[in-house]
Design a protein around this motif. Structure first.
Motif, PDB file in Angstrom:
ATOM      1  N   TRP A  94      -4.669   1.407   3.557  1.00 23.10           N
ATOM      2  CA  TRP A  94      -5.153   1.711   2.365  1.00 23.10           C
ATOM      3  C   TRP A  94      -5.821   3.155   2.287  1.00 23.10           C
ATOM      4  O   TRP A  94      -5.676   3.773   1.259  1.00 23.10           O
ATOM      5  CB  TRP A  94      -6.402   0.531   2.086  1.00 23.10           C
ATOM      6  N   LYS A  95      -5.784   3.672   3.358  1.00 24.30           N
ATOM      7  CA  LYS A  95      -6.431   5.125   3.464  1.00 24.30           C
ATOM      8  C   LYS A  95      -5.142   5.971   4.048  1.00 24.30           C
ATOM      9  O   LYS A  95      -4.964   7.128   3.236  1.00 24.30           O
ATOM     10  CB  LYS A  95      -7.376   5.040   4.562  1.00 24.30           C
TER      11      LYS A  95
ATOM     12  N   ASN B  64       0.954  -1.307  -0.135  1.00 24.83           N
ATOM     13  CA  ASN B  64      -0.118   0.117  -0.127  1.00 24.83           C
ATOM     14  C   ASN B  64       0.861   1.175  -0.027  1.00 24.83           C
ATOM     15  O   ASN B  64       0.692   2.131  -0.621  1.00 24.83           O
ATOM     16  CB  ASN B  64      -0.856   0.208   1.359  1.00 24.83           C
TER      17      ASN B  64
ATOM     18  N   SER C 157     -15.566  10.201   2.241  1.00 23.61           N
ATOM     19  CA  SER C 157     -15.358   8.694   1.403  1.00 23.61           C
ATOM     20  C   SER C 157     -15.978   7.672   2.136  1.00 23.61           C
ATOM     21  O   SER C 157     -15.471   7.509   3.377  1.00 23.61           O
ATOM     22  CB  SER C 157     -13.906   8.529   1.089  1.00 23.61           C
TER      23      SER C 157
ATOM     24  N   SER D 252     -12.492   9.787   5.844  1.00 25.12           N
ATOM     25  CA  SER D 252     -12.729   8.482   5.174  1.00 25.12           C
ATOM     26  C   SER D 252     -13.035   7.640   6.111  1.00 25.12           C
ATOM     27  O   SER D 252     -12.444   7.413   7.274  1.00 25.12           O
ATOM     28  CB  SER D 252     -11.368   8.083   4.451  1.00 25.12           C
TER      29      SER D 252
ATOM     30  N   GLU E  90     -11.994   4.799  -4.511  1.00 27.05           N
ATOM     31  CA  GLU E  90     -10.644   5.098  -4.033  1.00 27.05           C
ATOM     32  C   GLU E  90      -9.534   3.949  -4.938  1.00 27.05           C
ATOM     33  O   GLU E  90     -10.303   2.949  -5.404  1.00 27.05           O
ATOM     34  CB  GLU E  90     -10.238   4.980  -2.545  1.00 27.05           C
TER      35      GLU E  90
ATOM     36  N   PHE F  90       1.546   3.843  -3.659  1.00 25.91           N
ATOM     37  CA  PHE F  90       0.840   5.207  -3.634  1.00 25.91           C
ATOM     38  C   PHE F  90       1.944   5.999  -3.568  1.00 25.91           C
ATOM     39  O   PHE F  90       1.999   7.219  -4.225  1.00 25.91           O
ATOM     40  CB  PHE F  90      -0.100   5.455  -2.625  1.00 25.91           C
TER      41      PHE F  90
ATOM     42  N   TRP G 222      -7.989   7.692  -8.448  1.00 26.71           N
ATOM     43  CA  TRP G 222      -9.180   8.125  -7.821  1.00 26.71           C
ATOM     44  C   TRP G 222      -8.802   8.560  -6.205  1.00 26.71           C
ATOM     45  O   TRP G 222      -9.476   9.493  -5.581  1.00 26.71           O
ATOM     46  CB  TRP G 222     -10.177   7.050  -7.569  1.00 26.71           C
ATOM     47  N   SER G 223      -7.784   7.933  -5.733  1.00 29.21           N
ATOM     48  CA  SER G 223      -7.300   8.309  -4.132  1.00 29.21           C
ATOM     49  C   SER G 223      -7.034   9.682  -4.184  1.00 29.21           C
ATOM     50  O   SER G 223      -7.522  10.268  -3.163  1.00 29.21           O
ATOM     51  CB  SER G 223      -6.380   7.400  -3.615  1.00 29.21           C
TER      52      SER G 223
ATOM     53  N   PRO H   6      -2.367   6.757   0.753  1.00 34.47           N
ATOM     54  CA  PRO H   6      -2.637   7.816  -0.208  1.00 34.47           C
ATOM     55  C   PRO H   6      -3.050   9.105   0.342  1.00 34.47           C
ATOM     56  O   PRO H   6      -2.486  10.089  -0.133  1.00 34.47           O
ATOM     57  CB  PRO H   6      -3.982   7.191  -0.861  1.00 34.47           C
TER      58      PRO H   6
ATOM     59  N   TYR I 177      -8.279  12.855  -1.643  1.00 32.98           N
ATOM     60  CA  TYR I 177      -7.533  13.315  -0.741  1.00 32.98           C
ATOM     61  C   TYR I 177      -6.889  14.623  -1.052  1.00 32.98           C
ATOM     62  O   TYR I 177      -6.317  15.468  -0.169  1.00 32.98           O
ATOM     63  CB  TYR I 177      -6.552  12.355  -0.324  1.00 32.98           C
TER      64      TYR I 177
END
Length: 487
Positions: A166-167, A118, A254, A231, A461, A122, A465-466, A170, A470
């Motif tokens: 995952w959050k 992850n 999100s 998110s 996301e 990113f 898209w992420s 990004p 953000y």
């Protein structure tokens, strides 16, 4: 060791929050319990509005410098975080298994390597993030992604560190600062992530971790006026509360929510493959939002499909998730087990038949269950159970299959088993779902958009898209020949 340090399977874990680059204890604690055997792991600092305000203030103070940090330097630090994760995969795996009950072998081989990925993905995507300039009547349009600001990330208990990063990855890559609020049933690896990030050189205040209950610290975070993004991954009722909390400040959201996804099995499908896909839905004791919990099987093969499914499911081993041979571990918490069993018992009382399972094994484990003779409008078909409980219905036509598949309030994912490429194209075009798998399941790529339709979520996301979420996406339009020559 200190009074604020737990030893979990030989790994030291700090139980305090991480705010502004230092450990902060709360006056109160909450008890963290292992789902494996119900034993108490320890007492965790219980955040309040005070810690929420301090974390947002730290994120706000750190934002200007982090946002101004070059893309290359942000990417370098994220890769260093990934390095730290990879060095501690065994520690992270055993702590996560102890805390949330998912399989240790899965953590070692897939989940924790994905955590590192992850960050790497990113970081690398940031360096190539661009949109080609284009012209409008001779004017040049230039698209850029500006860091939005302090972000609150609220994450679930079923895959705590993987879904958190995952959050987090990004958001940090985008230049935002973060307050991470992990689920109270599985907070430990978020604390370890704070240590890893600090060791990797992430500046103080860029990542903050606040533990506690949603009603106490979560509401204080999501309603804060200094937030620029929220998110959340979790349930629909919690998402509604977060949306109401954020509405006063119009903070962009999100939301990745629940699902009641179908597995459509047509008569022309490879039945062995279809059964393999079906049994895979018991992964993580059914605690997977993407799980295809509703089997929709063409009438002519339903009996044979069911026979093979029962045989395959009987080979699964349920037990201690730390054992290499275990296939299904415990459910996260006694309250979750009670919820699962209540769903099943109400379904049985309403006329459903348990082909397998239909009962709890003890206070931590629920027997893998398959229910038939269920009505389309029944609770067990319409509502997310989030446990090892599946239903089976039949259909006679392609049109009926699509109608049944789409007939819930959710739209997160769908899985399709067929040997007919044209049918696959027709059916997938009609399915309401953020992700559709054809003759496969859970193949995920971070380049792809991820999210749900209807009550399964808001937004997408993954990949660009992420960054779209953000960041504040800006378009700069420049007139031609508008420059003075100062030479």
């Amino acid at each position: 060791m200190t009074e604020h340090t737990l030893t979990v399977a030989g790994v030291a874990v700090d139980t305090r929050h991480w705010i502004g680059g230092r450990r902060v204890a709360s006056a109160e604690t909450f008890t963290d319990v292992s789902p494996i055997d119900g034993s108490v792991i320890g007492e965790i600092s219980r955040g309040t509005a005070l810690e929420a305000a301090a974390a947002v203030a730290a994120a706000k103070a750190a934002f200007p410098a982090w946002a101004a940090t070059s893309r290359a330097e942000r990417a370098r630090i994220l890769h260093a975080v990934a390095d730290g994760v990879e060095k501690r995969i065994e520690e992270l795996s055993i702590v996560e298994t102890t805390d949330n009950g998912a399989l240790l072998r899965s953590h070692r081989r897939g989940v924790m390597p994905r955590v590192a990925h992850n960050f790497r993905f990113f970081a690398d995507w940031l360096l190539k993030l661009e949109h080609e300039d284009f012209e409008t009547r001779g004017h040049t349009n230039h698209v850029s992604w500006d860091p939005a600001g302090p972000s609150v990330l609220i994450t679930p208990w079923n895959a705590p560190l993987m879904l958190a990063t995952w959050k987090v990855a990004p958001a940090l890559a985008a230049g935002n600062t973060v307050v991470l609020k992990p689920a109270e049933w599985s907070p430990l690896t978020a604390s370890l992530l704070a240590d890893i990030a600090a060791e990797a050189g992430l500046p103080a205040g860029v990542l903050n971790v606040v533990q506690g209950y949603g009603s106490e610290v979560g509401d204080a975070l999501t309603s804060h006026p200094d937030l620029r993004r929220i998110s959340f991954t979790g349930s629909v009722p919690t998402a509604r509360r977060i949306a109401e909390s954020a509405a006063g400040n119009l903070t962009p959201l999100s939301l990745e929510l629940g699902g009641k996804s179908p597995l459509l099995v047509f008569a022309d499908a490879d039945l062995d493959l279809a059964v393999d896909l079906a049994v895979e839905q018991y992964d993580n004791a059914g605690q997977v939002c993407l799980a295809a919990t509703r089997f929709l099987v063409e009438e002519s093969v339903a009996e044979e499909f069911t026979r093979r499914f029962v045989e395959k499911a009987a080979t699964l081993t349920q037990g201690d998730p730390r054992h290499e041979t275990t296939d299904i571990g415990p459910n996260i918490h006694p309250r979750q087990l009670e919820k699962i069993d209540a769903f099943v018992q109400r379904a049985l009382a309403a006329g459903a038949r348990a082909v397998i399972g239909g009962h709890r094994k003890d206070t931590q484990y629920y027997a893998p269950t398959l229910l038939t003779d269920v009505a389309q409008d029944s609770e067990i078909v319409q509502e997310e159970v989030f446990g090892p409980v599946l239903t089976l219905q039949t259909f006679s036509t392609e049109e009926e299959a699509v109608r049944l598949a789409n007939d819930t309030r959710f739209g997160l994912a769908a899985t399709l088993a067929t040997a007919d490429a044209e049918r696959a194209e027709r059916v997938t075009a009609q399915l309401v779902a953020g992700t559709v798998w054809v003759n496969c399941f859970f193949v995920r790529d971070l380049q792809a958009p991820f999210g749900g339709s209807r009550h399964s979520g808001v937004g997408r996301e993954g990949g660009t898209w992420s960054f779209d979420f953000y960041c504040d996406v800006k378009n700069t339009v420049t007139a031609p020949n508008g420059w003075k020559n100062h030479g």
